[in-house]
Scaffold this motif. Structure first.
Motif: not given
Length: 158
Positions: A32-61
């Protein structure tokens, strides 16, 4: 007043529980990983993409799904299943996870994703970088409201 307090406590506990990520593998205790565990154990990756469920291009981390495999020291995974709060589930082949590097996103446009906006975790493939996977097969794998990830291993007899 007591009823209002109960509603507030339920809301707070749902938000707290909703940000836990449970990792399961056969013959192992769930992790069981808390959100703080996720933030501390894994390097964040960010990219922008357009998806069918959202309007326009969004940035995801988030963190790369392959980072979870590496973190756990699993070298014989053949697929990952992502399970949503509503029990919707989809499985991604390890070859696709390695080739297309999806992330388990926890932020959209710099904001923490809540359950009402597809959080707390959402598997995102970068459809702009890999237009060849902008199809129903990969769309169906982009599970949102993830609360569990199952790692299927070759040694599990599968």
């Amino acid at each position: 007043m007591g009823r209002l307090l109960s509603v507030i406590l339920i809301f707070i506990s749902c938000n707290t529980i909703g940000s836990e990520l449970i990792i399961k593998m056969q013959n192992r205790e769930p992790i069981v990983l808390s959100h703080n565990d996720v933030l501390s154990h894994f390097e964040p990756t960010t990219f922008q993409t357009q998806l069918p469920w959202v309007d326009g291009k969004k940035s995801f981390t988030g963190f790369k799904a392959t980072s979870l495999i590496d973190f756990l020291g699993v070298n014989d995974a053949f697929s990952l299943s992502f399970i949503a709060l509503n029990d919707y589930a989809a499985t991604s082949r390890i070859e696709d996870v390695i080739q297309y590097e999806p992330i388990v996103a926890y932020q959209m446009d710099g904001h923490h994703m809540k359950v009402r906006n597809k959080g707390p975790y959402w598997l995102i493939f970068n459809l702009d970088k890999y237009p060849e996977i902008d199809n129903a097969i990969f769309h169906s794998q982009m599970v949102w409201q993830i609360d569990q990830i199952l790692i299927h291993r070759r040694s599990d007899g599968n």
